[in-house]
Design a protein around this motif. Sequence first.
Motif, short mmCIF file in Angstrom:
data_model
loop_
_atom_site.label_atom_id
_atom_site.label_comp_id
_atom_site.label_asym_id
_atom_site.label_seq_id
_atom_site.Cartn_x
_atom_site.Cartn_y
_atom_site.Cartn_z
N ASP A 87 0.87 -1.19 0.00
CA ASP A 87 0.00 0.00 0.00
C ASP A 87 0.90 1.23 0.00
OD1 ASP A 87 -1.75 2.07 0.44
OD2 ASP A 87 -2.79 1.13 2.11
N ARG A 88 0.86 2.00 -1.08
CA ARG A 88 1.80 3.11 -1.27
C ARG A 88 1.23 4.48 -0.95
NH1 ARG A 88 6.29 3.27 -3.86
NH2 ARG A 88 5.70 5.21 -4.93
N GLY A 89 -0.06 4.60 -0.63
CA GLY A 89 -0.55 5.94 -0.34
C GLY A 89 -2.05 6.08 -0.42
N ALA A 119 3.00 11.95 -6.45
CA ALA A 119 3.61 11.02 -5.49
C ALA A 119 2.64 10.73 -4.35
CB ALA A 119 4.90 11.62 -4.94
N GLY A 120 2.55 9.45 -3.98
CA GLY A 120 1.68 9.07 -2.87
C GLY A 120 0.23 8.87 -3.25
N GLU A 121 -0.08 9.00 -4.55
CA GLU A 121 -1.45 8.78 -5.03
C GLU A 121 -1.48 7.48 -5.82
OE1 GLU A 121 -4.46 11.91 -6.78
OE2 GLU A 121 -3.16 11.16 -8.39
N ILE A 122 -2.54 6.69 -5.66
CA ILE A 122 -2.52 5.34 -6.23
C ILE A 122 -3.70 5.00 -7.13
CG2 ILE A 122 -1.14 4.41 -4.32
CD1 ILE A 122 -3.76 3.24 -3.18
N TRP A 123 -4.62 5.93 -7.38
CA TRP A 123 -5.82 5.53 -8.11
C TRP A 123 -5.54 4.93 -9.49
CZ3 TRP A 123 -7.65 7.10 -12.78
CH2 TRP A 123 -7.27 8.34 -13.29
N PRO A 124 -4.57 5.45 -10.29
CA PRO A 124 -4.32 4.81 -11.59
C PRO A 124 -3.84 3.36 -11.45
CG PRO A 124 -3.40 7.02 -11.55
CD PRO A 124 -3.75 6.68 -10.14
#
Length: 434
Positions: A168-170, A263-268
Amino acid sequence: MDKAPIEMFVGVINPYALTEAITGKKFDWKDPKSFQILEQTLEKNYSELFDIKYNSPLYAGLELMKDNSVKPLKIEDIKVRAADKQESLDFSTITNLKDLNKIGVKNLDTIAVKNARLDKGDVKVVLNIPTVNNTISNKLISPTLKNIIFGNFTVETGWTPANTSWSDRGNFFNDVVEYNDPIQGAVGNCYFISAIAAVAWASPYLIEHKVRATGTGEADRVNAIQFYTKGGGKDAPSRLVEVTDRTIINNSNNPVYCRSNDAGEIWPAVYEKAFAKWINQTNDDRPDISKTAYGDPVKAVAQLNNKTPFYYNTDSRTALDLFGIVRGNSMSYKTINPMVAWTYGSGRDYSGSNIVGNHAYTILGWSTFNNKNYIILRNPWGVTEPNGLNSYQGLISFFDGSFWRPINMIGNDGVFALEINSFKYYFAGMGVAK
């Protein structure tokens, strides 16, 4: 409108993401000299990377047909060389032409010359020696490249390529959905990444963060993403797909496949993972992302917004016809229906243009400047724009519906304006789902 194709295999791997995945390092790709890193890692001249006719490894698993279309290779036709690095040869012992037999040149008359030039009185010749030429290509890949592109699946770990893990990156969103959030990774699924960018640009409200709590804690929450069946390959029955926030990272804690520009966003990355789970028709939270390679960008948009896909081939239309189609799906210069475009498999001067063969792009809108008409496009790699080609350099703003959103056409961010005649020449088709 043209008839929907039976099957499309549009796709090319993002060379920047692939290079970082192979080396385990991050690079500043806006540095003009960064192309040298690509050449060294991918064992191919930069000018030959973006066209499958040069056997570029970015098209690993694809084969070029006589009509310049592409089709997937059979798995048995893809060879894996013995090691990641070629064995070194001692060229210092070569002092005359006869010594070339030490590196496998038995008969100079049969050796093809790749190129030759006169350099300050010296004739410099590059020879193509099959026994020495063991560089990676679309049909010959290294063990590391095989692992990244095809991965591996076990009952214990699910689909988890070597030297990677699910993490889990963000946050799902950091702020509002942006057209430039999705950045393609080290798999040839540009058709899907350009599609989610098109939806994020034209219909951002469709990119939702639906969460279902399992009741066992925040870490166990799952995202629910809806996909709609449209038939053919890379498709499945319509359903709401649930996936966790965990996505693939390498040992350096960097993403390998789709990531966000923020950075820190993962939706894509979560959307890519959910799409892989959907088309694989699996319940595993670690789906095989390599199976998303090569597909239909117009259908991918329709699978996201449940609208009707419309296809428009360029060869049967004038440049003005194509420009009119984009304008007809736009308001205030900006597309209001999500649109995509794709290039030919080969057969154009992709090697010298920085436009990529067999690649999908997002159409953002249109512009007219100095009595010339332009189509605004975005490369899902987030970098790599055309050189020359009448690309308009300047600042263009598109109306977003609630505020003006500027797009800087000068920075190397993958967004560019292409004059309509150049668009017709380089692009095989475009489409919209509405």
